[in-house]
Scaffold this motif. Structure first.
Motif, PDB file in Angstrom:
ATOM      1  N   ALA A  94     -10.352  14.608   7.839  1.00 34.57           N
ATOM      2  CA  ALA A  94     -10.518  16.165   7.923  1.00 34.57           C
ATOM      3  C   ALA A  94      -9.194  16.978   7.767  1.00 34.57           C
ATOM      4  O   ALA A  94      -8.839  17.715   6.943  1.00 34.57           O
ATOM      5  CB  ALA A  94     -11.241  16.526   9.310  1.00 34.57           C
ATOM      6  N   GLN A  95      -7.965  16.386   8.668  1.00 36.86           N
ATOM      7  CA  GLN A  95      -6.895  17.185   8.588  1.00 36.86           C
ATOM      8  C   GLN A  95      -5.980  16.839   7.293  1.00 36.86           C
ATOM      9  O   GLN A  95      -5.440  17.771   6.775  1.00 36.86           O
ATOM     10  CB  GLN A  95      -5.916  16.554   9.534  1.00 36.86           C
ATOM     11  CG  GLN A  95      -6.160  16.878  11.140  1.00 36.86           C
ATOM     12  CD  GLN A  95      -6.459  18.424  11.248  1.00 36.86           C
ATOM     13  OE1 GLN A  95      -5.440  19.014  11.005  1.00 36.86           O
ATOM     14  NE2 GLN A  95      -7.326  18.876  11.955  1.00 36.86           N
ATOM     15  N   THR A  96      -6.215  15.772   6.770  1.00 36.12           N
ATOM     16  CA  THR A  96      -5.804  15.659   5.136  1.00 36.12           C
ATOM     17  C   THR A  96      -6.374  16.402   4.143  1.00 36.12           C
ATOM     18  O   THR A  96      -5.717  17.167   3.240  1.00 36.12           O
ATOM     19  CB  THR A  96      -5.824  14.065   4.796  1.00 36.12           C
ATOM     20  OG1 THR A  96      -5.312  13.294   5.929  1.00 36.12           O
ATOM     21  CG2 THR A  96      -5.027  13.905   3.581  1.00 36.12           C
TER      22      THR A  96
ATOM     23  N   LYS B 230       0.674  -1.172   0.145  1.00 38.08           N
ATOM     24  CA  LYS B 230      -0.069  -0.037  -0.016  1.00 38.08           C
ATOM     25  C   LYS B 230       0.871   1.387   0.038  1.00 38.08           C
ATOM     26  O   LYS B 230       2.046   1.299   0.739  1.00 38.08           O
ATOM     27  CB  LYS B 230      -0.936   0.186   1.204  1.00 38.08           C
ATOM     28  CG  LYS B 230      -1.701   1.387   1.380  1.00 38.08           C
ATOM     29  CD  LYS B 230      -2.634   1.250   2.747  1.00 38.08           C
ATOM     30  CE  LYS B 230      -3.582   2.450   2.959  1.00 38.08           C
ATOM     31  NZ  LYS B 230      -4.148   2.275   4.233  1.00 38.08           N
ATOM     32  N   GLU B 231       0.454   2.156  -0.734  1.00 38.45           N
ATOM     33  CA  GLU B 231       1.311   3.404  -0.747  1.00 38.45           C
ATOM     34  C   GLU B 231       1.220   4.537   0.300  1.00 38.45           C
ATOM     35  O   GLU B 231      -0.175   4.545   0.660  1.00 38.45           O
ATOM     36  CB  GLU B 231       1.055   4.280  -2.295  1.00 38.45           C
ATOM     37  CG  GLU B 231       1.715   5.623  -2.269  1.00 38.45           C
ATOM     38  CD  GLU B 231       1.425   6.285  -3.568  1.00 38.45           C
ATOM     39  OE1 GLU B 231       0.332   7.280  -3.468  1.00 38.45           O
ATOM     40  OE2 GLU B 231       1.783   6.122  -4.695  1.00 38.45           O
ATOM     41  N   LEU B 232       1.984   4.827   0.926  1.00 39.29           N
ATOM     42  CA  LEU B 232       2.010   5.877   2.101  1.00 39.29           C
ATOM     43  C   LEU B 232       2.819   7.173   1.882  1.00 39.29           C
ATOM     44  O   LEU B 232       3.829   7.231   1.414  1.00 39.29           O
ATOM     45  CB  LEU B 232       2.671   5.310   3.352  1.00 39.29           C
ATOM     46  CG  LEU B 232       2.523   6.297   4.400  1.00 39.29           C
ATOM     47  CD1 LEU B 232       1.451   6.560   5.109  1.00 39.29           C
ATOM     48  CD2 LEU B 232       3.667   5.682   5.479  1.00 39.29           C
ATOM     49  N   ILE B 233       1.914   8.383   1.563  1.00 34.97           N
ATOM     50  CA  ILE B 233       2.455   9.534   1.321  1.00 34.97           C
ATOM     51  C   ILE B 233       3.064  10.165   2.451  1.00 34.97           C
ATOM     52  O   ILE B 233       2.433  10.280   3.434  1.00 34.97           O
ATOM     53  CB  ILE B 233       1.576  10.590   0.707  1.00 34.97           C
ATOM     54  CG1 ILE B 233       1.113   9.865  -0.408  1.00 34.97           C
ATOM     55  CG2 ILE B 233       1.964  11.994   0.561  1.00 34.97           C
ATOM     56  CD1 ILE B 233      -0.440  11.054  -1.186  1.00 34.97           C
ATOM     57  N   THR B 234       4.641  10.322   2.392  1.00 39.14           N
ATOM     58  CA  THR B 234       5.229  10.906   3.449  1.00 39.14           C
ATOM     59  C   THR B 234       5.178  12.316   3.705  1.00 39.14           C
ATOM     60  O   THR B 234       5.554  12.778   4.851  1.00 39.14           O
ATOM     61  CB  THR B 234       6.612  10.417   3.528  1.00 39.14           C
ATOM     62  OG1 THR B 234       7.202  10.620   2.228  1.00 39.14           O
ATOM     63  CG2 THR B 234       6.690   8.757   3.591  1.00 39.14           C
ATOM     64  N   ALA B 235       4.986  12.978   2.504  1.00 41.38           N
ATOM     65  CA  ALA B 235       5.282  14.396   2.590  1.00 41.38           C
ATOM     66  C   ALA B 235       4.598  15.098   1.317  1.00 41.38           C
ATOM     67  O   ALA B 235       4.603  14.574   0.231  1.00 41.38           O
ATOM     68  CB  ALA B 235       6.544  14.856   2.818  1.00 41.38           C
ATOM     69  N   LEU B 236       4.346  16.249   1.447  1.00 44.54           N
ATOM     70  CA  LEU B 236       3.703  17.225   0.186  1.00 44.54           C
ATOM     71  C   LEU B 236       4.518  18.300   0.045  1.00 44.54           C
ATOM     72  O   LEU B 236       4.980  19.057   1.051  1.00 44.54           O
ATOM     73  CB  LEU B 236       2.244  17.489   0.334  1.00 44.54           C
ATOM     74  CG  LEU B 236       1.086  16.385   0.304  1.00 44.54           C
ATOM     75  CD1 LEU B 236      -0.141  17.101   0.771  1.00 44.54           C
ATOM     76  CD2 LEU B 236       1.187  15.826  -1.043  1.00 44.54           C
TER      77      LEU B 236
ATOM     78  N   LEU C  91       2.990  11.930  11.357  1.00 48.71           N
ATOM     79  CA  LEU C  91       3.003  10.768  11.637  1.00 48.71           C
ATOM     80  C   LEU C  91       2.303  10.268  13.054  1.00 48.71           C
ATOM     81  O   LEU C  91       1.563   9.411  13.303  1.00 48.71           O
ATOM     82  CB  LEU C  91       4.475  10.128  11.742  1.00 48.71           C
ATOM     83  CG  LEU C  91       5.199  10.245  10.321  1.00 48.71           C
ATOM     84  CD1 LEU C  91       6.796   9.801  10.853  1.00 48.71           C
ATOM     85  CD2 LEU C  91       4.684   9.074   9.710  1.00 48.71           C
ATOM     86  N   LEU C  92       2.209  11.378  13.752  1.00 49.36           N
ATOM     87  CA  LEU C  92       1.455  11.315  15.127  1.00 49.36           C
ATOM     88  C   LEU C  92       0.061  11.287  14.831  1.00 49.36           C
ATOM     89  O   LEU C  92      -0.668  10.624  15.488  1.00 49.36           O
ATOM     90  CB  LEU C  92       1.939  12.499  16.164  1.00 49.36           C
ATOM     91  CG  LEU C  92       3.232  12.320  16.747  1.00 49.36           C
ATOM     92  CD1 LEU C  92       3.617  13.662  17.280  1.00 49.36           C
ATOM     93  CD2 LEU C  92       3.299  11.048  17.482  1.00 49.36           C
ATOM     94  N   GLN C  93      -0.165  12.133  13.945  1.00 50.79           N
ATOM     95  CA  GLN C  93      -1.722  12.273  13.412  1.00 50.79           C
ATOM     96  C   GLN C  93      -2.235  10.883  12.789  1.00 50.79           C
ATOM     97  O   GLN C  93      -3.363  10.370  13.314  1.00 50.79           O
ATOM     98  CB  GLN C  93      -1.835  13.320  12.259  1.00 50.79           C
ATOM     99  CG  GLN C  93      -3.509  13.280  12.007  1.00 50.79           C
ATOM    100  CD  GLN C  93      -3.377  14.374  10.815  1.00 50.79           C
ATOM    101  OE1 GLN C  93      -2.921  15.470  10.776  1.00 50.79           O
ATOM    102  NE2 GLN C  93      -4.205  13.984   9.667  1.00 50.79           N
ATOM    103  N   MET C  94      -1.483  10.234  11.942  1.00 50.02           N
ATOM    104  CA  MET C  94      -1.794   9.128  11.552  1.00 50.02           C
ATOM    105  C   MET C  94      -1.731   8.063  12.610  1.00 50.02           C
ATOM    106  O   MET C  94      -2.848   7.179  12.492  1.00 50.02           O
ATOM    107  CB  MET C  94      -0.783   8.731  10.446  1.00 50.02           C
ATOM    108  CG  MET C  94      -0.922   9.502   9.274  1.00 50.02           C
ATOM    109  SD  MET C  94       0.595   9.067   8.272  1.00 50.02           S
ATOM    110  CE  MET C  94       0.393   7.450   7.537  1.00 50.02           C
TER     111      MET C  94
ATOM    112  N   VAL D 268      -2.260   9.631   2.336  1.00 49.08           N
ATOM    113  CA  VAL D 268      -1.682  10.782   3.236  1.00 49.08           C
ATOM    114  C   VAL D 268      -2.258  10.590   4.867  1.00 49.08           C
ATOM    115  O   VAL D 268      -1.581  10.847   5.642  1.00 49.08           O
ATOM    116  CB  VAL D 268      -1.960  12.115   2.613  1.00 49.08           C
ATOM    117  CG1 VAL D 268      -1.567  13.214   3.992  1.00 49.08           C
ATOM    118  CG2 VAL D 268      -1.183  12.393   1.624  1.00 49.08           C
ATOM    119  N   ALA D 269      -3.509  10.217   4.634  1.00 48.80           N
ATOM    120  CA  ALA D 269      -4.165  10.110   6.064  1.00 48.80           C
ATOM    121  C   ALA D 269      -3.825   8.805   6.620  1.00 48.80           C
ATOM    122  O   ALA D 269      -4.012   8.856   7.852  1.00 48.80           O
ATOM    123  CB  ALA D 269      -5.766   9.964   5.746  1.00 48.80           C
ATOM    124  N   GLY D 270      -3.402   8.019   5.879  1.00 50.46           N
ATOM    125  CA  GLY D 270      -2.880   6.602   6.452  1.00 50.46           C
ATOM    126  C   GLY D 270      -4.080   5.721   6.894  1.00 50.46           C
ATOM    127  O   GLY D 270      -4.021   4.959   7.795  1.00 50.46           O
TER     128      GLY D 270
END
Length: 352
Positions: A284-286, A198-204, A271-274, A312-314
């Motif tokens: 919502a945060q994403t 599964k793809e995980l976006i680490t940053a934008l 990461l903490l949010q995820m 991004v949201a995980g």
């Protein structure tokens, strides 16, 4: 006690911002327009200036230009405060010599952090300059660039320009990295694959951000992949060239360390949010994060794939889609195909 000169024509914002700074133990001098601001800067010699751009009499660009031509004021740290968020407007202000740029509406912590960090940087640079004057002439090479913005201009002027269509890969995980990039236009995502594929976006990353830092050693593999979220343009400089610049420019090295430290803090928060947030809060945060990075106003639509939002949201794409539907029913957003439009910004920020 450090003195802040606040130049802002909006009376309510000027008073509220001044009160915020005063509660944080700063002495605050205020000015309702640029013309008076220039006079006060020369009379009071503040430790830092926070200045709006769109003002009567003299705008923020005019204030900075006037003070930069005066030897008594050209070393005062200068922060622009404005609703303008276009890349060319930011670069125009930074090209004139501004140290930072905050957009309205700004977070209180962001303003205080910007003021504190710029004052600290000014103190460090002052110490370095003092040490240089005490050294024998010719004992150390002169800095090629004065600040990080001049380094970005170097990327702009001398970097290898490359363009990527939406969805194109810029580099892949495990490929050897020999370049550092400056994003001139567009939005880039960095991403990894987890054990399940599964793809995980680490940053934008958006326009005016650096991309591709892994190590300053050539051929060190990238630890993640990078792809264009929208049509993008990048300027690339070889690591060897950048290392030569940093070896000769202490000021640039300090600013770059500060920038990379801020990036790490943002990734840690994500990461903490995820890890700990609810699915609703993550979603919502994403959405809010994409709106900020894509530079969208609340009433403007965000066109982004559900897979990108989910990674991004995980969370699983199916969970994201169900949550978006509930947000739509709650009147927080509107959904038209792939487009999402925020209807209730405050409500979305309060989602738990």
């Amino acid at each position: 006690m450090k003195t802040v000169l606040l130049i802002e024509d909006d009376t309510a914002l000027r008073e509220n911002t001044a009160e915020l700074l005063e509660l944080s133990d700063y002495r605050v001098i205020t000015s309702p327009n640029g013309k008076i601001g220039i006079t006060k800067a020369k009379e009071e010699k503040p430790d830092i200036i926070v200045c709006d751009i769109m003002m009567p009499e003299v705008d923020g660009y005019g204030v900075l230009e006037a003070l930069s031509h005066d030897s008594m004021t050209n070393q005062i740290p200068f922060i622009f405060l404005s609703a303008k968020t276009e890349h060319k407007e930011i670069r125009k202000g930074m090209d004139l010599g501004a140290d930072d740029y905050l957009t309205k509406p700004f977070d209180e912590d962001d303003l205080l952090s910007a003021v504190e960090s710029r004052l600290a940087k000014a103190q460090i640079i002052s110490k370095i300059l003092q040490e240089k004057t005490e050294q024998p002439k010719g004992s150390e090479p002169e800095d090629r660039f004065k600040n990080l913005n001049e380094l970005k201009n170097f990327f702009d002027d001398h970097g290898e320009i490359s363009e990527y269509k939406k969805g194109e890969v810029i580099y892949r995980e495990e490929e050897h990295s020999n370049k550092i990039y400056l994003i001139l236009k567009g939005v880039i995502k960095s991403h990894k694959m987890d054990e399940s594929g599964k793809e995980l976006i680490t940053a934008l990353y958006k326009a005016d951000d650096f991309l591709g830092f892994t190590s300053f050693m050539d051929n060190v593999p990238y630890q993640e992949s990078a792809s264009a979220v929208e049509d993008s343009q990048l300027a690339g400089i070889s690591k060897t060239n950048l290392k030569e610049i940093l070896e000769k420019s202490k000021n640039i090295s300090l600013e770059l360390m500060e920038l990379l430290t801020d990036n790490l803090s943002e990734i840690k928060e994500q990461l903490l949010q995820m890890a700990y947030s609810s699915v609703r809060k993550k979603t919502a945060q994403t959405i809010l994060q994409f709106a900020e990075v894509l530079n969208k106003k609340p009433e403007e639509s965000i066109k982004i794939s559900r897979n990108d939002l989910a990674s991004v949201a995980g969370i699983a794409t199916e969970s994201l889609i169900r949550t978006l539907s509930s947000f739509k029913k709650d009147g927080l957003i509107e959904i038209e195909g792939r487009n999402i439009r925020i209807i209730d910004l405050h409500g979305l920020q309060l989602v738990e």
